[in-house]
Motif scaffolding. Sequence first.
Motif, PDB file in Angstrom:
ATOM      1  N   VAL B  39       0.848  -1.191   0.000  1.00 52.02           N
ATOM      2  CA  VAL B  39       0.000   0.000   0.000  1.00 52.02           C
ATOM      3  C   VAL B  39       0.885   1.243   0.000  1.00 52.02           C
ATOM      4  O   VAL B  39       2.020   1.219   0.492  1.00 52.02           O
ATOM      5  CB  VAL B  39      -0.939   0.052   1.230  1.00 52.02           C
ATOM      6  CG1 VAL B  39      -1.990  -1.042   1.165  1.00 52.02           C
ATOM      7  CG2 VAL B  39      -0.149  -0.041   2.531  1.00 52.02           C
ATOM      8  N   ALA B  40       0.343   2.315  -0.581  1.00 56.23           N
ATOM      9  CA  ALA B  40       0.973   3.638  -0.497  1.00 56.23           C
ATOM     10  C   ALA B  40      -0.071   4.547   0.130  1.00 56.23           C
ATOM     11  O   ALA B  40      -1.122   4.782  -0.462  1.00 56.23           O
ATOM     12  CB  ALA B  40       1.361   4.131  -1.883  1.00 56.23           C
ATOM     13  N   VAL B 125       4.327   0.625   2.182  1.00 52.64           N
ATOM     14  CA  VAL B 125       4.650  -0.625   2.861  1.00 52.64           C
ATOM     15  C   VAL B 125       4.308  -1.749   1.899  1.00 52.64           C
ATOM     16  O   VAL B 125       3.186  -1.824   1.398  1.00 52.64           O
ATOM     17  CB  VAL B 125       3.820  -0.807   4.156  1.00 52.64           C
ATOM     18  CG1 VAL B 125       4.309  -2.030   4.905  1.00 52.64           C
ATOM     19  CG2 VAL B 125       3.892   0.424   5.020  1.00 52.64           C
ATOM     20  N   LYS B 126       5.276  -2.597   1.599  1.00 51.28           N
ATOM     21  CA  LYS B 126       5.002  -3.718   0.701  1.00 51.28           C
ATOM     22  C   LYS B 126       5.895  -4.881   1.082  1.00 51.28           C
ATOM     23  O   LYS B 126       6.962  -4.683   1.674  1.00 51.28           O
ATOM     24  CB  LYS B 126       5.230  -3.300  -0.757  1.00 51.28           C
ATOM     25  CG  LYS B 126       6.595  -2.679  -1.056  1.00 51.28           C
ATOM     26  CD  LYS B 126       6.641  -2.164  -2.484  1.00 51.28           C
ATOM     27  CE  LYS B 126       7.980  -1.542  -2.831  1.00 51.28           C
ATOM     28  NZ  LYS B 126       8.046  -1.070  -4.224  1.00 51.28           N
ATOM     29  N   GLN B 127       5.427  -6.062   0.768  1.00 47.96           N
ATOM     30  CA  GLN B 127       6.216  -7.240   1.099  1.00 47.96           C
ATOM     31  C   GLN B 127       5.705  -8.440   0.307  1.00 47.96           C
ATOM     32  O   GLN B 127       4.622  -8.400  -0.277  1.00 47.96           O
ATOM     33  CB  GLN B 127       6.128  -7.545   2.597  1.00 47.96           C
ATOM     34  CG  GLN B 127       4.750  -8.003   3.040  1.00 47.96           C
ATOM     35  CD  GLN B 127       4.731  -8.533   4.468  1.00 47.96           C
ATOM     36  OE1 GLN B 127       5.609  -8.253   5.259  1.00 47.96           O
ATOM     37  NE2 GLN B 127       3.707  -9.301   4.791  1.00 47.96           N
ATOM     38  N   VAL B 128       6.469  -9.490   0.312  1.00 49.45           N
ATOM     39  CA  VAL B 128       6.060 -10.730  -0.328  1.00 49.45           C
ATOM     40  C   VAL B 128       4.916 -11.333   0.488  1.00 49.45           C
ATOM     41  O   VAL B 128       4.936 -11.312   1.708  1.00 49.45           O
ATOM     42  CB  VAL B 128       7.251 -11.707  -0.411  1.00 49.45           C
ATOM     43  CG1 VAL B 128       6.804 -13.075  -0.903  1.00 49.45           C
ATOM     44  CG2 VAL B 128       8.331 -11.135  -1.316  1.00 49.45           C
ATOM     45  N   GLY B 129       3.906 -11.831  -0.207  1.00 51.24           N
ATOM     46  CA  GLY B 129       2.786 -12.464   0.480  1.00 51.24           C
ATOM     47  C   GLY B 129       1.488 -11.727   0.202  1.00 51.24           C
ATOM     48  O   GLY B 129       1.448 -10.749  -0.527  1.00 51.24           O
ATOM     49  N   SER B 130       0.408 -12.212   0.796  1.00 50.64           N
ATOM     50  CA  SER B 130      -0.935 -11.695   0.536  1.00 50.64           C
ATOM     51  C   SER B 130      -1.190 -10.434   1.360  1.00 50.64           C
ATOM     52  O   SER B 130      -0.437 -10.119   2.286  1.00 50.64           O
ATOM     53  CB  SER B 130      -1.952 -12.763   0.913  1.00 50.64           C
ATOM     54  OG  SER B 130      -1.902 -12.950   2.308  1.00 50.64           O
ATOM     55  N   HIS B 147      -5.667   9.819   1.423  1.00 48.19           N
ATOM     56  CA  HIS B 147      -5.829   8.994   0.232  1.00 48.19           C
ATOM     57  C   HIS B 147      -4.721   7.944   0.173  1.00 48.19           C
ATOM     58  O   HIS B 147      -3.714   8.049   0.881  1.00 48.19           O
ATOM     59  CB  HIS B 147      -5.857   9.835  -1.047  1.00 48.19           C
ATOM     60  CG  HIS B 147      -4.632  10.685  -1.280  1.00 48.19           C
ATOM     61  ND1 HIS B 147      -4.265  11.716  -0.435  1.00 48.19           N
ATOM     62  CD2 HIS B 147      -3.700  10.669  -2.260  1.00 48.19           C
ATOM     63  CE1 HIS B 147      -3.161  12.293  -0.904  1.00 48.19           C
ATOM     64  NE2 HIS B 147      -2.790  11.665  -2.010  1.00 48.19           N
ATOM     65  N   GLY B 148      -4.949   6.963  -0.670  1.00 52.68           N
ATOM     66  CA  GLY B 148      -3.953   5.908  -0.750  1.00 52.68           C
ATOM     67  C   GLY B 148      -4.242   4.973  -1.897  1.00 52.68           C
ATOM     68  O   GLY B 148      -5.310   5.027  -2.515  1.00 52.68           O
ATOM     69  N   LEU B 149      -3.276   4.130  -2.181  1.00 50.83           N
ATOM     70  CA  LEU B 149      -3.482   3.125  -3.211  1.00 50.83           C
ATOM     71  C   LEU B 149      -2.849   1.806  -2.781  1.00 50.83           C
ATOM     72  O   LEU B 149      -2.070   1.766  -1.816  1.00 50.83           O
ATOM     73  CB  LEU B 149      -2.957   3.605  -4.564  1.00 50.83           C
ATOM     74  CG  LEU B 149      -1.577   4.247  -4.653  1.00 50.83           C
ATOM     75  CD1 LEU B 149      -0.533   3.186  -4.876  1.00 50.83           C
ATOM     76  CD2 LEU B 149      -1.548   5.259  -5.784  1.00 50.83           C
ATOM     77  N   GLY B 150      -3.216   0.754  -3.470  1.00 53.54           N
ATOM     78  CA  GLY B 150      -2.725  -0.562  -3.084  1.00 53.54           C
ATOM     79  C   GLY B 150      -2.561  -1.464  -4.289  1.00 53.54           C
ATOM     80  O   GLY B 150      -3.094  -1.197  -5.369  1.00 53.54           O
TER      81      GLY B 150
END
Lengths: 236, 302
Positions: B39-40, B125-130, B147-150
């Motif tokens: 997500v951002a 924040v991002k990482q391997v996995g669901s 606001h944000g995106l994913g």
Amino acid sequence: MAEVTCEGRSIREINVAIKSHIRGGDNEITVRNPGGRHNLGVAILEPAHVTIEGSAGYYCGALADGSTVEVTGSAGWGLAESMLNGTAIVHGSAGNGAGAAIRGGAVIVYGDAAARAGVSMKGGLVLIGGDCGYMAGFMGQKGALIVCGDAGDAFADSMYATVCYVGGKIAGLGNDTVIEALSSADVEFLDATLERYLPFEIRKTKPSGKNFKKIVSGRRLWNFNQRDRKIWQEAL
Amino acid sequence: MCGIVGYLDKTRSNAGALGHTVLDMLNALSCRGPDSAGVALYGDTRDGKLVVRVALASRNDFDASAAKILAAAGRFGAVSDSSITDCYLRFQIGAEVCVQPLIDAVESAEPGTEVVSLGRHLEIVKQVGSPENLEATYHVSGFQGTHGLGHTRLSTESRVDLSHSQPFWGHGYPDLAVAHNGHITNYHQLRRRYEQRGIRFYTENDSEIISIYLAIQLRAGHTLEEAFESMHRDLDGSFSCVVATDSQIGFVKDQFALKPLLFTETSDFVAIATEEVAIRSAVSGNYAVREAQAKESRIWRK
């Protein structure tokens, strides 16, 4: 009049519940809280009327033979895809490929359709009350595609024998298309079809039959001919 | 098949729900791609300070790496509020620092580290996995903001690790983030051209070129509207993108409409997603959702 609630159920459970109501003789089924989920009301082979209260996801009412699936919200990709017969009605808008590859029946969208409405349709009717997006009618083989509003780019590209009608502007015609004069039979067909499938409140804002443009295949891409080399190069 | 989402809270009446909403949307799409998730999110300004998020190289001792990085960053300004969560180091630094020298100093302080995001509002924040794993590790649902995106990823052309995950920050351009679903087919050609100009690529993911492209366009003084328009000329392939800056969120779809993207706007919010199920499962109420047309783009200001 039966009800099926989607919450807490898998798609398979929802569709099994719809079909068990139909087998039990209840042909009026309301599906609540669909939440935009996929594959709702697929492969119904009986003349039941399934009303989906809200929005549906991909392939809603697909593989149908004789059912009526009515969505009060919007529908996602592949609305009524490969329908043999029956009716799909969407009050809102439809996603990519509405009525893709249908063999018969009627796909009715009161609002707009995204790209590729009626792609490769092999019969039946696709009626878009609003505008349609890119490449509607692409490779259409049979049946009628009616767009009451504006059509997007590459409209009716590379068709066989689908007949298209557009009430508004066409952003761009696809390969091998011809605009043909409306016959009195066309006008009659358009007026009768709009009257049959669009509620008055929606129909009254649409052009009448005589104001549509008719688009058919130029038939120059049906079989390769050396003298049409240029159009083949452009099309491919 | 990836899933992308975007959300703008217009009213701030539901303040505090941003992380929760974006995560709910993403969870509904996790079946589209469980390889990695991210997500951002755009929070309130921290007295104008920059928030820097650094992915630490996993083979190293996190505390020792962090100490080296903070020392390097400290030469550019007063560092505050530093913390480590899993493999991320987060810290704040005075707003007046020059961004690129800071990034270079941080990334050379410890080999293998990457500044994943930097901005006055943005945190990636991002990482391997669901997406479920993302919440379990970082509790993103508690994030408050505007606001944000994913993005939830099904890898089709490059490796699966944190760095190759999305959203991508517009490296070097504060507060720019991109989530992309599709393929950029002139990626190698563009990449060669950009590398000749000295632009660094962090991954072999074709989606990264969009964040680099947009950062170049915005830095050259173009508006986001103009950058979206020129994407149709400069990028080949299929793209449905959600893009955000400190004050805007928007989407753009390629000229062939090859990838799904839907949106809705009410007086309270804007929601954008690959599938309607994402919006419906995160936001209740009576609103109409429509799929974007080919070449369509929209931008909203917060």
